[in-house]
Scaffold this motif. Structure first.
Motif, PDB file in Angstrom:
ATOM      1  N   GLU A   1      34.174  34.724  51.670  1.00 48.12           N
ATOM      2  CA  GLU A   1      32.745  34.876  51.901  1.00 48.12           C
ATOM      3  C   GLU A   1      32.058  35.542  50.707  1.00 48.12           C
ATOM      4  O   GLU A   1      30.873  35.355  50.492  1.00 48.12           O
ATOM      5  CB  GLU A   1      32.487  35.741  53.141  1.00 48.12           C
ATOM      6  CG  GLU A   1      32.997  35.131  54.437  1.00 48.12           C
ATOM      7  CD  GLU A   1      34.434  35.521  54.719  1.00 48.12           C
ATOM      8  OE1 GLU A   1      35.073  36.106  53.798  1.00 48.12           O
ATOM      9  OE2 GLU A   1      34.933  35.250  55.810  1.00 48.12           O
ATOM     10  N   CYS A   2      32.789  36.324  49.960  1.00 49.10           N
ATOM     11  CA  CYS A   2      32.157  37.043  48.858  1.00 49.10           C
ATOM     12  C   CYS A   2      33.051  37.013  47.614  1.00 49.10           C
ATOM     13  O   CYS A   2      33.591  38.039  47.220  1.00 49.10           O
ATOM     14  CB  CYS A   2      31.852  38.486  49.237  1.00 49.10           C
ATOM     15  SG  CYS A   2      33.245  39.311  50.073  1.00 49.10           S
ATOM     16  N   PRO A   3      33.235  35.830  47.038  1.00 46.80           N
ATOM     17  CA  PRO A   3      34.085  35.749  45.840  1.00 46.80           C
ATOM     18  C   PRO A   3      33.420  36.448  44.657  1.00 46.80           C
ATOM     19  O   PRO A   3      32.211  36.588  44.598  1.00 46.80           O
ATOM     20  CB  PRO A   3      34.231  34.249  45.610  1.00 46.80           C
ATOM     21  CG  PRO A   3      32.979  33.681  46.190  1.00 46.80           C
ATOM     22  CD  PRO A   3      32.646  34.525  47.383  1.00 46.80           C
ATOM     23  N   LEU A   4      34.295  36.850  43.706  1.00 47.54           N
ATOM     24  CA  LEU A   4      33.788  37.492  42.502  1.00 47.54           C
ATOM     25  C   LEU A   4      32.959  36.536  41.674  1.00 47.54           C
ATOM     26  O   LEU A   4      31.945  36.893  41.116  1.00 47.54           O
ATOM     27  CB  LEU A   4      34.967  38.024  41.664  1.00 47.54           C
ATOM     28  CG  LEU A   4      34.606  38.691  40.354  1.00 47.54           C
ATOM     29  CD1 LEU A   4      33.830  39.973  40.618  1.00 47.54           C
ATOM     30  CD2 LEU A   4      35.854  38.995  39.553  1.00 47.54           C
ATOM     31  N   CYS A   5      33.370  35.299  41.594  1.00 44.36           N
ATOM     32  CA  CYS A   5      32.677  34.266  40.853  1.00 44.36           C
ATOM     33  C   CYS A   5      32.523  33.052  41.756  1.00 44.36           C
ATOM     34  O   CYS A   5      33.229  32.921  42.759  1.00 44.36           O
ATOM     35  CB  CYS A   5      33.444  33.880  39.592  1.00 44.36           C
ATOM     36  SG  CYS A   5      33.725  35.291  38.489  1.00 44.36           S
ATOM     37  N   PRO A   6      31.622  32.140  41.416  1.00 45.24           N
ATOM     38  CA  PRO A   6      31.417  30.963  42.288  1.00 45.24           C
ATOM     39  C   PRO A   6      32.702  30.190  42.549  1.00 45.24           C
ATOM     40  O   PRO A   6      32.879  29.645  43.637  1.00 45.24           O
ATOM     41  CB  PRO A   6      30.403  30.135  41.498  1.00 45.24           C
ATOM     42  CG  PRO A   6      29.669  31.138  40.670  1.00 45.24           C
ATOM     43  CD  PRO A   6      30.643  32.185  40.326  1.00 45.24           C
ATOM     44  N   LEU A   7      33.602  30.097  41.568  1.00 45.74           N
ATOM     45  CA  LEU A   7      34.853  29.354  41.760  1.00 45.74           C
ATOM     46  C   LEU A   7      36.028  30.307  41.876  1.00 45.74           C
ATOM     47  O   LEU A   7      37.178  29.878  41.788  1.00 45.74           O
ATOM     48  CB  LEU A   7      35.080  28.387  40.599  1.00 45.74           C
ATOM     49  CG  LEU A   7      33.998  27.314  40.426  1.00 45.74           C
ATOM     50  CD1 LEU A   7      34.306  26.452  39.214  1.00 45.74           C
ATOM     51  CD2 LEU A   7      33.900  26.443  41.682  1.00 45.74           C
ATOM     52  N   GLY A   8      35.777  31.584  42.057  1.00 44.26           N
ATOM     53  CA  GLY A   8      36.849  32.563  42.043  1.00 44.26           C
ATOM     54  C   GLY A   8      37.397  32.867  43.418  1.00 44.26           C
ATOM     55  O   GLY A   8      37.071  32.231  44.419  1.00 44.26           O
ATOM     56  N   LEU A   9      38.237  33.868  43.443  1.00 49.74           N
ATOM     57  CA  LEU A   9      38.897  34.291  44.662  1.00 49.74           C
ATOM     58  C   LEU A   9      38.688  35.778  44.814  1.00 49.74           C
ATOM     59  O   LEU A   9      38.669  36.506  43.832  1.00 49.74           O
ATOM     60  CB  LEU A   9      40.393  33.963  44.587  1.00 49.74           C
ATOM     61  CG  LEU A   9      41.222  34.316  45.819  1.00 49.74           C
ATOM     62  CD1 LEU A   9      40.921  33.325  46.934  1.00 49.74           C
ATOM     63  CD2 LEU A   9      42.721  34.254  45.476  1.00 49.74           C
ATOM     64  N   GLU A  10      38.540  36.249  46.040  1.00 49.54           N
ATOM     65  CA  GLU A  10      38.381  37.676  46.259  1.00 49.54           C
ATOM     66  C   GLU A  10      39.570  38.439  45.674  1.00 49.54           C
ATOM     67  O   GLU A  10      40.713  38.111  45.943  1.00 49.54           O
ATOM     68  CB  GLU A  10      38.279  37.967  47.759  1.00 49.54           C
ATOM     69  CG  GLU A  10      37.012  37.434  48.383  1.00 49.54           C
ATOM     70  CD  GLU A  10      36.941  37.793  49.866  1.00 49.54           C
ATOM     71  OE1 GLU A  10      37.770  38.616  50.286  1.00 49.54           O
ATOM     72  OE2 GLU A  10      36.085  37.280  50.557  1.00 49.54           O
ATOM     73  N   GLY A  11      39.296  39.451  44.861  1.00 49.74           N
ATOM     74  CA  GLY A  11      40.371  40.245  44.284  1.00 49.74           C
ATOM     75  C   GLY A  11      41.049  39.612  43.096  1.00 49.74           C
ATOM     76  O   GLY A  11      42.002  40.164  42.557  1.00 49.74           O
ATOM     77  N   GLY A  12      40.600  38.438  42.665  1.00 50.19           N
ATOM     78  CA  GLY A  12      41.273  37.768  41.555  1.00 50.19           C
ATOM     79  C   GLY A  12      42.627  37.219  41.977  1.00 50.19           C
ATOM     80  O   GLY A  12      42.934  37.086  43.156  1.00 50.19           O
ATOM     81  N   CYS A  13      43.464  36.887  40.995  1.00 55.97           N
ATOM     82  CA  CYS A  13      44.789  36.327  41.249  1.00 55.97           C
ATOM     83  C   CYS A  13      45.848  37.113  40.499  1.00 55.97           C
ATOM     84  O   CYS A  13      45.617  37.586  39.399  1.00 55.97           O
ATOM     85  CB  CYS A  13      44.852  34.868  40.802  1.00 55.97           C
ATOM     86  SG  CYS A  13      43.855  33.754  41.807  1.00 55.97           S
TER      87      CYS A  13
END
Length: 810
Positions: A702-714
């Motif tokens: 619901e709240c990714p860091l970037c439009p194509l990103g993942l919460e918390g990064g990878c």
């Protein structure tokens, strides 16, 4: 080479060692007449009646012809460099007392003092290599530009200026016979009527000289052979002793010599009948003074020797029959111990070294390998018991191992092909290069004594050494008299039962003492382990790096001192090539011979804030992640802790920055380590960042860091798997509860120059606390002679393939 037929002495010039030598006509008692101011000595001539010695020096710096009396006195330059350029050959006309010499293509003659020089003949473009006067003829050996040799007769007629020539092929023996039978009927001038023979000072009992009698201007001078010194006018003595010494055989001199370890002198062993000794050993039990023939064992054929003095067993190698034979010196019985076989792998035995304390022997040889239906022989060292049982390959590799020696827990040998002194531990099998030898000359034998390693070279300066504590240094023992020293042995002191021999400690030092030294019963030897090592067992005093052992007699110690590795990490690989993964602060010991490291530093992740936890009632911020560092040469800062209304900033690294923690009311994830290429951005390189851990996550996109990103990064390769709330190892920030998430740690990587054996402080940062959930701790990864990608290729590829299928982390 020239002969004094009156005193029966032999003179020769040695251009290799740059010296003028003399001996008896049978080669006994070699003595050096001149070496100072001798550059490139060539031909030599003797006038026994006038007692003159002539030689020519073709050196570029000081060409000329010199003269002295036969004892070396009154040395004079009779033809200086302004009258000669490249003198090569000499001859004497005994009838007219003239001296003939060649200068390139020209033949000259003059008086015996060099005056009255006259050009007799020029050979044109051909170099005159040798010269001989036979009454009416001067015989020359001509070397032409087409490499064709011929003899040429120069017949002197009524006056020196009148001459005729006769050229013949190089058939020296037949030519000499022809000249002798037809024209010259030559005989050596004995001069019986002039009083020299009857009144010669050396004619009766060798002039009362023990070694050499050399005619002088008015009488005679007694001289001593190499390794002897004059104790009066006529007598010679050798300074052989029974304390610590080197022992070596010189095939060229036909003698065996001793060199005390505390003096830069050498002494000849007074043995008779030695012609071309190849190897020599010393028996400290019988002592060579009382029974030299039974104590010094030498051979003139191609064999090598080694002795177990305690059991009185003499081992020798017969390289012709490919055997190792043992002789019992008490009863003279012998037995074949080991035999090479050209049909099996083990063959061509060269040398043997003994380890009596463990009952082992080591043999240098060749090992037959078959590859692609081709057979080739490579250098090898085999081990066996001292009875020849359990013959196994100890070390197989390219090269040609020659001399062997067992020193403490190591077998050390000299590789004449690869030009290395190498060693291998008998305990763990580690192989290492001790020293690279750059000097020319064939390497042959080796010994270790009194803190030095010695080796022999079959030409030039024959014996060299290096201190064991600084093998980069090389010292040449300054003896110009020796040429072909094949073998070398050493004796380090008394081995009676009331003494113990100090031994070195791997990874440690002896305090106020040295290796290979004898100490009395009751002596307490202190050991200090190197940094990073500790005394094994209960031998501790003051701290775990110090310990003691006690000499209890019979050559034994009460226990064995061992320094074992004490640092808090495990080496993956070897000291030559490997890596470590450090997850807690410690010291890192730079491996031997390693001068450059590849280092990765990731700090600790920042803690996540949660206003509902009691730890945060009096705090407005979660804990910061600690920095990770490699000394002061590389550092990675940890992530900042989250606050009530915003997430923590990412840590700073030399390569990548940590991701920021989320600060929105409904987004509380933590930042990933190495998530950003700049402080603000959307690209997530943590996906490919080795060891970089993801931040903790609470939502499902619901709240990714970037439009194509993942919460918390990878998480990147080699890190731990992602968890829901906690920051991942390594360096991931924790998610927040009711507040901002922690920032991820920075990512630093670089090559670092170090010193072998250096102790480096490594700090590994912890995750920030207090925290809503645990933040990821940091890590420091160190590799040498390779990057971590070279060691973990399979795991990295497996990670990338799995993430390619799960596109959420790409």
């Amino acid at each position: 080479m020239a002969v004094d037929w009156i005193t029966r002495n032999l003179y020769w010039s040695d251009s290799g060692l740059k010296q003028i030598m003399v001996s008896r006509e049978d080669g006994r008692y070699p003595h050096r007449l001149f070496y100072d101011g001798v550059d490139e000595p060539r031909s030599i001539a003797v006038h026994p009646v006038k007692r003159f010695l002539f030689w020519c020096d073709a050196g570029v710096e000081r060409p000329g012809i010199e003269r002295s009396y036969l004892d070396g006195s009154n040395r004079t330059i009779i033809v200086a460099r302004n009258r000669v350029q490249r003198p090569r050959a000499l001859a004497i006309d005994f009838k007219d007392d003239r001296l003939y010499w060649t200068d390139g293509m020209v033949i000259h003659y003059g008086k015996l003092d060099g005056t009255g020089q006259f050009c007799l003949h020029s050979s044109g473009r051909s170099t005159v290599r040798s010269l001989l006067v036979l009454q009416l003829y001067t015989v020359t050996n001509i070397f032409t530009m087409s490499s064709y040799h011929e003899f040429r007769l120069i017949h002197q007629l009524q006056s020196p200026r009148q001459k005729e020539f006769l050229s013949m092929p190089l058939i020296g023996f037949n030519l000499y016979r022809t000249v002798q039978s037809n024209r010259c009927s030559y005989k050596l001038p004995l001069y019986k009527n002039n009083g020299y023979c009857s009144q010669d000072a050396c004619g009766i009992k060798n002039g009362d000289c023990e070694h050499l009698c050399l005619p002088s201007a008015t009488g005679r001078t007694c001289a001593c052979s190499l390794g002897y010194w004059k104790i009066n006018e006529t007598r010679c003595i050798s300074g052989v002793g029974d304390e610590k010494f080197l022992l070596f055989a010189d095939q060229r001199q036909g003698a065996i010599f001793q060199r005390p370890l505390f003096l830069n002198e050498y002494y000849a062993i007074p043995l008779q009948g030695v012609k071309q000794p190849r190897d020599v050993v010393y028996d400290p039990v019988k002592k060579f003074f009382s029974a030299p023939c039974d104590t010094f064992f030498f051979i003139s054929a191609p064999y090598t020797l080694t002795l177990d003095a305690k059991s009185q067993l003499l081992y020798f190698v017969d390289i012709y029959k490919d055997l190792v034979v043992a002789v019992n010196l008490r009863n003279k019985q012998y037995a074949k111990i080991i035999e090479g076989d050209r049909f099996v792998a083990f063959q061509n035995i060269k040398n043997v070294a003994l380890d009596p304390t463990r009952g082992m022997m080591y043999i240098s040889c060749q090992h037959k390998m078959i590859s692609d239906n081709k057979t080739r022989l490579i250098g090898a060292i085999y081990s066996a018991t001292m009875t020849g049982k359990n013959l196994t390959a100890f070390h197989i590799g390219p090269g040609e191992p020659k001399g062997l020696v067992v020193y403490e827990d190591e077998v050390i040998w000299i590789d004449s092909q690869k030009r290395y002194i190498k060693g291998k531990a008998t305990v763990n099998g580690s192989v290492y290069d001790l020293k690279r030898i750059t000097e020319s000359g064939q390497l042959h034998d080796i010994t270790i004594s009194d803190g030095y390693i010695y080796w022999t070279v079959l030409s030039g300066k024959p014996i060299k050494r290096s201190p064991l504590d600084n093998l980069t240094e090389t010292e040449t023992l300054g003896w110009d008299n020796f040429y072909r020293v094949q073998s070398i042995d050493s004796y380090t002191g008394d081995t009676l039962n009331e003494f113990c021999l100090t031994r070195g400690v791997n990874n440690g030092t002896l305090v106020n003492n040295g290796r290979s030294r004898y100490v009395p019963v009751g002596y307490r030897l202190e050991i200090l382990c190197n940094p990073g090592y500790k005394i094994k067992g209960k031998m501790t005093a003051e701290d775990n790096r110090r310990g003691y052992v006690l000499c209890i007699g019979e050559g034994s110690w009460n226990k064995r001192a061992v320094c074992e590795f004490a640092l808090l990490y495990e080496i993956h690989g070897t000291n030559n090539r490997g890596y470590v993964e450090l997850t807690r602060s410690t010291y890192f010991l730079v491996p031997p011979r390693v001068k450059r490291l590849n280092v990765i530093c990731i700090g600790g992740g920042g803690g996540g804030f949660d206003s509902n936890y009691k730890e945060f009632k009096k705090k407005d911020k979660a804990g910061d992640g600690q920095a990770s560092s490699f000394s002061d040469k590389l550092i990675s800062l940890g992530g900042e802790g989250g606050r009530l209304w915003r997430g923590g900033n990412g840590g700073i690294g030399t390569v990548l920055f940590g991701g920021e923690g989320a600060s929105a009311n409904d987004c509380h994830y933590g930042g990933a380590a190495g998530q950003l290429t700049q402080k603000k951005g959307c690209y997530q390189p943590s996906t490919f960042c080795l060891y970089c851990g993801a931040g903790g996550s609470r939502g499902k996109g619901e709240c990714p860091l970037c439009p194509l990103g993942l919460e918390g990064g990878c998480s990147g390769p080699l890190s731990s798997n992602a968890t829901k709330h906690a920051g991942c190892s390594y360096g991931g920030g924790s998610s927040g509860g009711s507040g901002g998430g922690g920032g991820g740690a920075g990512y630093s990587r670089a090559y670092v120059d170090v010193t072998p054996g250096e102790m480096v402080l490594v700090t590994v940062g912890k995750g920030g606390a207090p925290s809503y959930k645990p933040a990821g701790d940091g890590i420091v990864v160190i590799s040498w002679n390779g990057r971590i990608e070279d060691f973990k290729t399979d795991r990295i590829m497996m990670y990338e393939e799995s993430n390619f299928e799960d596109k959420s982390c790409l």
